[in-house]
Design an enzyme around this catalytic site. Structure first.
Site, mmCIF file in Angstrom:
data_model
loop_
_atom_site.group_PDB
_atom_site.id
_atom_site.type_symbol
_atom_site.label_atom_id
_atom_site.label_comp_id
_atom_site.label_asym_id
_atom_site.label_seq_id
_atom_site.Cartn_x
_atom_site.Cartn_y
_atom_site.Cartn_z
ATOM 1 N N GLU A 12 0.812 -1.218 0.000
ATOM 2 C CA GLU A 12 0.000 0.000 0.000
ATOM 3 C C GLU A 12 0.846 1.268 0.000
ATOM 4 O OE1 GLU A 12 -0.683 -2.698 1.705
ATOM 5 O OE2 GLU A 12 -2.602 -3.294 0.826
ATOM 6 N N HIS A 46 -11.878 -5.299 8.238
ATOM 7 C CA HIS A 46 -12.614 -5.189 6.972
ATOM 8 C C HIS A 46 -13.946 -4.479 7.217
ATOM 9 C CE1 HIS A 46 -9.795 -8.464 6.099
ATOM 10 N NE2 HIS A 46 -9.959 -8.198 4.828
HETATM 11 C C1 LIG Z 1 -1.624 -5.089 3.839
HETATM 12 C C2 LIG Z 1 -2.694 -5.872 3.167
HETATM 13 N N1 LIG Z 1 -3.088 -5.551 1.909
HETATM 14 C C3 LIG Z 1 -4.058 -6.241 1.299
HETATM 15 C C4 LIG Z 1 -4.676 -7.276 1.912
HETATM 16 C C5 LIG Z 1 -5.804 -8.043 1.206
HETATM 17 N N2 LIG Z 1 -5.398 -9.433 0.951
HETATM 18 C C6 LIG Z 1 -5.752 -10.422 1.786
HETATM 19 S S1 LIG Z 1 -5.078 -11.901 1.348
HETATM 20 C C7 LIG Z 1 -4.352 -11.219 -0.027
HETATM 21 C C8 LIG Z 1 -3.504 -12.064 -0.927
HETATM 22 C C9 LIG Z 1 -2.410 -12.738 -0.144
HETATM 23 O O1 LIG Z 1 -1.572 -13.466 -0.974
HETATM 24 P P1 LIG Z 1 -0.354 -14.274 -0.368
HETATM 25 O O2 LIG Z 1 0.419 -13.423 0.573
HETATM 26 O O3 LIG Z 1 0.405 -14.866 -1.495
HETATM 27 O O4 LIG Z 1 -1.047 -15.402 0.522
HETATM 28 P P2 LIG Z 1 -2.063 -16.527 0.030
HETATM 29 O O5 LIG Z 1 -3.427 -15.972 0.229
HETATM 30 O O6 LIG Z 1 -1.760 -16.855 -1.368
HETATM 31 O O7 LIG Z 1 -1.811 -17.667 0.946
HETATM 32 C C10 LIG Z 1 -4.619 -9.853 -0.111
HETATM 33 C C11 LIG Z 1 -4.144 -8.964 -1.168
HETATM 34 C C12 LIG Z 1 -4.265 -7.566 3.234
HETATM 35 N N3 LIG Z 1 -4.828 -8.538 3.940
HETATM 36 N N4 LIG Z 1 -3.278 -6.864 3.831
#
Ligand SMILES: Cc1ncc(C[n+]2csc(CCOP(=O)(O)OP(=O)(O)O)c2C)c(N)n1
Ligand SMILES: [Mg+2]
Lengths: 353, 328
Positions: free
Chosen positions: B60, B129
């Site tokens: 972000e 959220h």
């Molecule tokens: C700082 C932040 N930005 C955005 C999000 C929204 N978000 C939740 S899970 C996710 C994807 C996460 O991907 P990854 O780290 O590869 O983990 P995975 O879900 O694939 O296990 C996002 C963008 C968040 N939780 N925290």
């Protein structure tokens, strides 16, 4: 068995493959690991199913299907005095670190009996007395916290304890992750950064979060070894994690372990349709064929030490365990409305002298 | 006229602004390939391409910061926070970098960025959220803050936000995304809703409710119920809290002589306190009752339904407060 990519930050000793710690595992250990793999699988399947049937009405279900080998392989070396900070795709890890399954389920249903007493959802929980450090939704934010936990252990002279965090490959792009990892590297903290590289962050492919396509490449800049391991091979994950524990306990500092795997389901239960649109279905099928559960089972059968009957699919006691935990959770009381105002502050006296 | 949901209205406004001005581009997590977690930018990648519809890393600080840098060189970026809650991870870029840019450039640089995303509770989203923390940014000079309550306003305010030369924080309410619809004027009319002009979705004589965002609908529901009791409520939808249309508020208060300020965010340190103080400063002699505030309790937005309900404002609470004000 573990495909490894080493980097220049490593010591001579680390240049060698992790010793086969698995050789020390007893038959009972292996059966327990097998049971845990199934527990993780059924945890997931059950919640997906209950969500669909409307028995679970609130919150998202973030599945770990296909990633069970990571959850089991990284938690099995943990001892009571080690710490772990699971995030959204690691729900079974809470149980593997000692949280009763019905409590994990109570958290899913937002019940008064949950660790957060219904205040927070899903993986945003912990229990310091069990060595489970609480997380928030903010990706990467557990890593700085883990540094502080490691520091407290150091201040207390508990040099034998290690802190382990999980992050998706996507979360390694956050500032919080970089700051925490760098801090840990600078101070040689007893930290293990497990990266669950499941190729996608929601819809975003690996290379849009990690420019080299290898999360382990980041490690060199943090001054720690960066290991790449087959994340669908539970014993390979176990060996590497054990090795990282040994380093940390010796005072040699943190390790980043990139577990390469695949998110075979959607990002969460609401994403099942779209997740088959923003990526090739063949790719999903290719990885479904690499399912870590049958793989582990075939390995065990191949050793000649296990009979088919010893490795039921699924183990009936695990089915019962999940079922019972769900029923207990569903029948547990909802939190009283006014408790929403409790625990905002610690009302105890604090330290007076 | 085109009937669309609140969400479709935002999508359409963004789409039309991108068609109108090639300097406008969007960036954020999962906005291109997925079209956004809620689908606000669905189809954008196919139409506008990867250079103007950018899937970013989960970062972000970099998302807001990149918007700032591009704006300094003449672009008009619209940055999505997957949930507005995550703007906290880019806080420095918003308050120290974007908000101050024009000031510290001695007026040389414009900062036409929009940071938008889903906000607010009532959906079981739990602590991270559900937040509605416009007050954190209300305090910061140099920012503008829009919180549309209707599909028409979401459309018109988004257009104004994209065209404004200052950083605009755009709070979409996820509870409203697919729940409400509106009639959106055709693009040829070039309809916009200027930032800083309140609307009066309901006229009344006995008391004024000043509010914004999803609470506008709660206020309207309460006003309808109070009609049965012969209490005539005027509802003011601020639409933007920064700039703040005190003129409309004061005119109404001078007419009804009773006022309630309502918002979804916690009461302490909330925007309502500032609005109440301004009313007291400007129209104290016109008041027949103390200014009332209805807001969330000073807690986090919890997960379990009974807890979330307890913390967030309800229509019943608004009705009770209105009765009390009326009787005073
Ligand atoms: C700082 C932040 N930005 C955005 C999000 C929204 N978000 C939740 S899970 C996710 C994807 C996460 O991907 P990854 O780290 O590869 O983990 P995975 O879900 O694939 O296990 C996002 C963008 C968040 N939780 N925290
Ligand atoms: Mg991932």
């Amino acid at each position: 068995m573990s495909a490894k990519l080493k980097n220049r930050a490593e010591t001579e000793e680390d240049q060698q493959a992790a010793p086969s710690y698995r050789d020390q595992l007893t038959k009972d250990d292996l059966l327990e690991m097998y049971r845990r793999m199934w527990l993780a699988r059924l945890f997931d399947e059950t919640l997906y199913d209950l969500k669909k049937k409307g028995r679970l009405r609130r919150g998202n279900v973030y599945g770990s299907r296909g990633q069970e080998a990571i959850l089991v392989g990284t938690t099995y070396p943990l001892r009571a005095h080690d710490f772990v900070s699971p995030i959204h795709r690691d729900m079974p890890a809470f149980h593997f670190k000692g949280m009763p399954l019905e409590q994990v389920m109570a958290q899913v249903w937002g019940k008064a009996t949950a660790p957060t007493r219904g205040k927070d959802s899903w993986s945003h929980m912990g229990d310091i007395s069990l060595g489970l450090i609480h997380s928030t939704s903010m990706l990467g934010s557990t890593v700085p916290v883990a540094c502080g936990a490691a520091w407290a252990l150091k201040l207390d002279g508990k040099g034998d304890s290690v802190v382990l965090t999980y992050n998706g490959e996507g979360a390694t792009a956050t500032g919080a992750f970089h700051e925490g990892a760098n801090f840990a590297g600078v101070h040689k903290l007893p930290l293990i950064l497990v990266i669950e590289n499941n190729q996608y962050a929601y819809s975003t492919p690996l290379e849009l979060n990690v420019p080299t396509g290898r999360v382990a490449d980041r490690a060199i800049g943090y001054g720690m070894p960066g290991i790449v391991v087959d994340g669908n091979d539970v014993l390979a994950v176990y060996d590497e994690t054990y090795h990282a524990f040994e380093r940390a306990r010796r005072g040699d500092g943190p390790t980043l372990i990139e577990c390469v795997t695949y998110r075979v389901q959607g990002h969460a239960d609401h994403d099942e349709t779209r997740a088959r649109q923003y990526r090739p279905v063949e790719e999903i099928e290719e990885w479904e064929a690499k399912d870590p559960l049958p793989r582990f089972r075939n390995y065990l059968l191949g050793t000649g030490n296990f009979s088919e009957a010893e490795l039921p699919e699924p183990p009936p006691e695990v089915v019962r365990q999940i079922h019972d935990a769900v029923e207990i959770a569903i029948n547990s009381p909802d939190p009283e409305p006014a408790t929403a105002m409790e625990d905002i502050y610690d009302e105890s006296a604090g330290v007076s002298r | 006229m085109r009937e669309m949901t609140y969400l479709e209205a935002i999508r359409t406004a963004l789409w039309e602004e991108m068609e109108r001005d090639s300097n406008v581009f969007v960036l954020g997590e999962d906005i291109a390939r997925l079209g956004g977690a809620f689908g606000v930018t669905a189809g954008f990648r196919d139409r506008f391409g990867d250079d103007r519809v950018v899937d970013t890393p989960i970062a972000e600080t970099a998302i807001v910061g990149a918007a700032v840098g591009a704006a300094a060189l003449g672009k008009r970026p619209v940055a999505e926070m997957q949930f507005i809650d995550f703007i906290s991870c880019g806080f420095d870029q918003v308050v120290n970098v974007a908000a101050t840019f024009r000031y510290r450039s001695g007026g040389q640089v414009s900062m036409p960025i929009v940071v938008r995303g889903p906000s607010g509770g009532y959906v079981g989203g739990s602590l991270y959220h559900s937040q509605q923390f416009e007050a954190w940014f209300y305090h910061v000079p140099g920012l503008k803050i829009a919180l549309p309550a209707t599909a028409e306003d979401a459309y018109g305010l988004m257009k104004a936000a994209v065209r404004d030369n200052n950083p605009v924080l755009f709070y979409e309410h996820k509870f409203l995304y697919r729940r409400i619809k509106g009639n959106i004027p055709s693009p040829e009319t070039d309809f916009i809703v200027p930032l800083g002009e309140a609307s009066i979705p309901r006229k009344g004589d006995d008391l004024t409710i000043v509010t914004y965002g999803a609470m506008v609908h709660f206020a309207l529901d309460a006003a309808k119920a109070l009609e049965q009791e012969n209490i005539s409520v005027e509802v003011i939808d601020l639409r933007t809290i920064k700039p703040l249309d005190m003129k409309t508020v004061l005119e109404s208060v001078r007419k009804t002589n009773r006022v309630m300020v309502l918002h979804e965010a916690p009461k302490t340190g909330g925007v309502g306190g500032d609005i109440a103080a301004r009313i007291a400063e400007e129209a104290f002699m016109d008041l027949d009752a103390p200014i009332a505030r209805v807001a969330a309790r000073d807690s986090f937005v919890p997960f379990a339904e009974p807890l979330e309900k307890y913390v967030l404002p309800s229509v019943d609470e608004i009705i009770e407060t209105a009765r009390r004000l009326h009787k005073f």
